[in-house]
Design a protein around this motif. Sequence first.
Motif, PDB file in Angstrom:
ATOM      1  N   THR A 136       0.840  -1.205   0.000  1.00  0.00           N
ATOM      2  CA  THR A 136       0.000   0.000   0.000  1.00  0.00           C
ATOM      3  C   THR A 136       0.873   1.253   0.000  1.00  0.00           C
ATOM      4  N   THR A 137       1.900   1.270   0.859  1.00  0.00           N
ATOM      5  CA  THR A 137       2.814   2.410   0.869  1.00  0.00           C
ATOM      6  C   THR A 137       3.535   2.509  -0.464  1.00  0.00           C
ATOM      7  N   SER A 138       3.958   1.396  -0.988  1.00  0.00           N
ATOM      8  CA  SER A 138       4.638   1.376  -2.280  1.00  0.00           C
ATOM      9  C   SER A 138       3.761   2.002  -3.366  1.00  0.00           C
ATOM     10  N   GLU A 139       2.498   1.626  -3.397  1.00  0.00           N
ATOM     11  CA  GLU A 139       1.579   2.160  -4.409  1.00  0.00           C
ATOM     12  C   GLU A 139       1.349   3.658  -4.204  1.00  0.00           C
ATOM     13  N   MET A 140       1.205   4.082  -2.959  1.00  0.00           N
ATOM     14  CA  MET A 140       1.007   5.502  -2.668  1.00  0.00           C
ATOM     15  C   MET A 140       2.228   6.310  -3.119  1.00  0.00           C
ATOM     16  N   LEU A 141       3.430   5.795  -2.842  1.00  0.00           N
ATOM     17  CA  LEU A 141       4.642   6.491  -3.262  1.00  0.00           C
ATOM     18  C   LEU A 141       4.776   6.499  -4.783  1.00  0.00           C
ATOM     19  N   ARG A 142       4.298   5.456  -5.444  1.00  0.00           N
ATOM     20  CA  ARG A 142       4.313   5.423  -6.915  1.00  0.00           C
ATOM     21  C   ARG A 142       3.465   6.565  -7.486  1.00  0.00           C
ATOM     22  N   ARG A 143       2.296   6.769  -6.889  1.00  0.00           N
ATOM     23  CA  ARG A 143       1.442   7.878  -7.346  1.00  0.00           C
ATOM     24  C   ARG A 143       2.157   9.212  -7.140  1.00  0.00           C
ATOM     25  N   ASN A 144       2.831   9.350  -6.004  1.00  0.00           N
ATOM     26  CA  ASN A 144       3.558  10.590  -5.718  1.00  0.00           C
ATOM     27  C   ASN A 144       4.703  10.805  -6.693  1.00  0.00           C
ATOM     28  N   VAL A 145       5.485   9.761  -6.960  1.00  0.00           N
ATOM     29  CA  VAL A 145       6.622   9.928  -7.867  1.00  0.00           C
ATOM     30  C   VAL A 145       6.133  10.224  -9.281  1.00  0.00           C
ATOM     31  N   GLU A 146       5.018   9.664  -9.658  1.00  0.00           N
ATOM     32  CA  GLU A 146       4.456   9.954 -10.987  1.00  0.00           C
ATOM     33  C   GLU A 146       4.128  11.438 -11.121  1.00  0.00           C
ATOM     34  N   THR A 147       3.539  12.010 -10.104  1.00  0.00           N
ATOM     35  CA  THR A 147       3.201  13.436 -10.114  1.00  0.00           C
ATOM     36  C   THR A 147       4.461  14.295 -10.146  1.00  0.00           C
ATOM     37  N   ILE A 148       5.450  13.957  -9.317  1.00  0.00           N
ATOM     38  CA  ILE A 148       6.699  14.727  -9.262  1.00  0.00           C
ATOM     39  C   ILE A 148       7.437  14.629 -10.596  1.00  0.00           C
ATOM     40  N   GLU A 149       7.467  13.428 -11.188  1.00  0.00           N
ATOM     41  CA  GLU A 149       8.123  13.258 -12.488  1.00  0.00           C
ATOM     42  C   GLU A 149       7.449  14.113 -13.562  1.00  0.00           C
ATOM     43  N   GLU A 150       6.134  14.142 -13.544  1.00  0.00           N
ATOM     44  CA  GLU A 150       5.401  14.941 -14.526  1.00  0.00           C
ATOM     45  C   GLU A 150       5.769  16.420 -14.395  1.00  0.00           C
ATOM     46  N   HIS A 151       5.832  16.913 -13.170  1.00  0.00           N
ATOM     47  CA  HIS A 151       6.189  18.317 -12.976  1.00  0.00           C
ATOM     48  C   HIS A 151       7.646  18.586 -13.353  1.00  0.00           C
ATOM     49  N   ALA A 152       8.546  17.674 -13.033  1.00  0.00           N
ATOM     50  CA  ALA A 152       9.951  17.850 -13.420  1.00  0.00           C
ATOM     51  C   ALA A 152      10.062  17.936 -14.945  1.00  0.00           C
ATOM     52  N   HIS A 153       9.300  17.117 -15.620  1.00  0.00           N
ATOM     53  CA  HIS A 153       9.304  17.134 -17.089  1.00  0.00           C
ATOM     54  C   HIS A 153       8.755  18.464 -17.615  1.00  0.00           C
ATOM     55  N   HIS A 154       7.728  18.986 -16.964  1.00  0.00           N
ATOM     56  CA  HIS A 154       7.182  20.285 -17.376  1.00  0.00           C
ATOM     57  C   HIS A 154       8.188  21.406 -17.128  1.00  0.00           C
ATOM     58  N   PHE A 155       8.890  21.356 -15.996  1.00  0.00           N
ATOM     59  CA  PHE A 155       9.941  22.350 -15.748  1.00  0.00           C
ATOM     60  C   PHE A 155      10.964  22.306 -16.878  1.00  0.00           C
ATOM     61  N   GLU A 156      11.319  21.096 -17.285  1.00  0.00           N
ATOM     62  CA  GLU A 156      12.289  20.929 -18.370  1.00  0.00           C
ATOM     63  C   GLU A 156      11.792  21.613 -19.647  1.00  0.00           C
ATOM     64  N   HIS A 157      10.491  21.461 -19.943  1.00  0.00           N
ATOM     65  CA  HIS A 157       9.921  22.113 -21.130  1.00  0.00           C
ATOM     66  C   HIS A 157       9.962  23.636 -21.004  1.00  0.00           C
TER      67      HIS A 157
END
Length: 181
Positions: free
Chosen positions: A146-167
């Motif tokens: 459950t913690t693993s899945e919750m952290l996966r959702r968090n990392v997905e959001t952070i990765e998306e924003h990092a990619h947008h910063f890159e753009h």
Amino acid sequence: MSTQKHVRQQADTVEENALRLDESKAEQIIDALNTDLAATYVAYHQVKKHHWNVEGAEFRDLHVYLGEVAADLEEGADEIAERAQALGGVPLSGGATYEEHAPVEPEGQDVYDVRTSLHNDMEMFGDIIESLRDHIGLAEDLGDYTTSEMLRRNVETIEEHAHHFEHYLEDDTLVVETAQE
């Protein structure tokens, strides 16, 4: 300061939890979650600073976007803190405590140009992504899916924003810069 005389649970302690995760495993995961909580709040405050201070031709879009990023960070931090509490731990709290426990450092109090600010955010998010990935593996290894899945959702959001910063930091723009003298 509180005048309450009775402490329900001391910081840095783990109590038995209804989720039936072994206490020694829970301790490791709570420690990781508190690290992620601290990093998330340090990032939140840095992004909010940029949200407040952004200027220039793309002001409106960046102001709105950085507000959305901050909201996503706050939501993620809340989820992380609630999971730490559910596992029998005490979530970290307070600005100095967050900075002390975070694996990232804020850029400081000065206001920087937009490109520098976004670059600093992108770098911080990269560090947070690496930490979250490590903690996903830890949770998996300890059987806390459950913690693993919750952290996966968090990392997905952070990765998306990092990619947008890159753009945002790419050189291609409709804005024509004038030569600096």
